[in-house]
Design a protein around this motif. Structure first.
Motif, PDB file in Angstrom:
ATOM      1  N   ASN A   1      -2.078 -57.419 -14.801  1.00  8.47           N
ATOM      2  CA  ASN A   1      -2.208 -56.222 -15.634  1.00  8.47           C
ATOM      3  C   ASN A   1      -3.661 -55.756 -15.649  1.00  8.47           C
TER       4      ASN A   1
ATOM      5  N   ASP B   1      -1.779 -49.813 -22.904  1.00  9.27           N
ATOM      6  CA  ASP B   1      -0.816 -50.899 -23.107  1.00  9.27           C
ATOM      7  C   ASP B   1       0.573 -50.372 -23.425  1.00  9.27           C
TER       8      ASP B   1
ATOM      9  N   ASP C   1      -4.189 -61.123 -16.980  1.00  5.50           N
ATOM     10  CA  ASP C   1      -4.802 -59.883 -17.441  1.00  5.50           C
ATOM     11  C   ASP C   1      -6.116 -59.694 -16.706  1.00  5.50           C
TER      12      ASP C   1
ATOM     13  N   ARG D   1       0.864 -58.714 -24.658  1.00  4.79           N
ATOM     14  CA  ARG D   1       1.610 -58.382 -23.446  1.00  4.79           C
ATOM     15  C   ARG D   1       1.971 -59.645 -22.668  1.00  4.79           C
TER      16      ARG D   1
ATOM     17  N   HIS E   1      -5.408 -65.278 -22.427  1.00  2.00           N
ATOM     18  CA  HIS E   1      -5.147 -63.989 -21.792  1.00  2.00           C
ATOM     19  C   HIS E   1      -6.091 -62.886 -22.265  1.00  2.00           C
TER      20      HIS E   1
ATOM     21  N   ALA F   1      -3.774 -57.735 -24.565  1.00  2.00           N
ATOM     22  CA  ALA F   1      -3.529 -58.667 -23.464  1.00  2.00           C
ATOM     23  C   ALA F   1      -2.704 -59.866 -23.924  1.00  2.00           C
TER      24      ALA F   1
END
Length: 293
Positions: A94, A75, A119, A106, A167, A103
């Motif tokens: 991602n 990450d 994600d 982000r 996410h 996740a």
């Protein structure tokens, strides 16, 4: 936009380790225009020979397409790699391995910069990518509308399984399955250790062990049913009291064979604790409650 246009959507892939390379190569083979970037530029050369456009920087790769796939180390690498890029209006997928918290953080980070993010948790190894019926797939989580918009493209390398708007759910599903796998490996290794010094052929024992694990696999669904119903006793054949009693024999056998029981004892300790709390007629499902804080 025609179906064909959706299937051939252009995209950028950042990160060309074994997995990133396999993903990019599969999209290229399917006819998608692909822009690639990697810190070590030598890794872009094979893909360039197959038709990929090589970006000079991560920012250039992001600018090249509206759909950007990230397959980086961790990450922290995502933040570092995208630090100088304009994320406005971009859709990021991602696929970098991380935790549910990574996740979620982000996704918020991307939203603050005008981007949308899905994600992903990859349940495959690189040789499975681009191979029909390999059994591989990727968990995806984030806005369902965003997933549906890119579903056809995401399904090109391997299966695409949506698991929720949160996410963090893709990473959570990924790690939960890997955790079960790790526990299974622990049991397998302990079993082989028990027979290792004896005149027992590992290959012959492996066949027995594999069949046994397949026979035990339905317990997974039983556990799910029990957790949803809250009934841990109906239909129990081998209850917790019997299992804890049997653990004594397993530990004594390990001692006789000169095998450390350290892969088994943490779980056995939880079983004994749950039994002491008066749950002897249940199966082992109640142990799960002892693990949650």
């Amino acid at each position: 936009m025609t179906d064909n246009a959706v299937e051939k959507r252009p995209l950028s892939v950042l990160g060309l380790g074994a997995m990133g390379t396999a993903l990019a190569r599969t999209w290229l083979a399917a006819g998608h225009p692909v822009t690639v970037w990697n810190r070590t530029t030598a890794r872009t050369e094979p893909l360039a020979a197959e038709g990929a456009t090589v970006a000079a920087s991560a920012a250039e790769a992001v600018a090249a397409n509206d759909l950007v796939v990230l397959c980086l180390l961790d990450d922290a690498s995502v933040g570092e790699v995208l630090a100088d890029a304009d994320l406005t209006g971009k859709d990021f997928v991602n696929l970098t391995t991380g935790s549910p918290g990574d996740a979620r953080g982000r996704a918020s980070w991307a939203a603050e910069r005008g981007a949308r993010l899905l994600d992903g948790g990859i349940m495959a190894v690189p040789p499975m990518i681009g191979v029909p019926d390999s059994g591989g797939y990727v968990f995806y989580s984030g806005p369902r509308a965003l997933f549906e918009e890119h579903r056809d493209t995401l399904a090109v390398p391997t299966g695409a399984t949506y698991v929720g708007e949160d996410h963090g759910f893709a990473a959570l599903h990924d790690v939960a399955l890997l955790s079960a796998m790790t526990g299974m490996f622990a049991g397998i290794h302990h079993a082989f250790a028990l027979i290792r010094k004896e005149d027992i052929a590992p290959k012959e024992f492996a066949a027995l062990l594999a069949d046994w694990l397949v026979a035990m696999a339905p317990m997974v669904r039983t556990t799910g049913d029990r957790l949803e119903s809250g009934d841990y006793t109906t239909g129990v054949v081998s209850n917790l009291a019997m299992m804890v009693s049997g653990n004594t024999t397993m530990l004594r056998t390990a001692d006789e064979q000169g095998v450390s029981p350290e892969l088994l004892t943490p779980y056995m300790a939880l079983m004994a604790r749950h039994l002491e709390e008066g749950h002897g007629e249940e199966d082992g499902t109640g142990v799960i409650a002892l693990l949650t804080r």
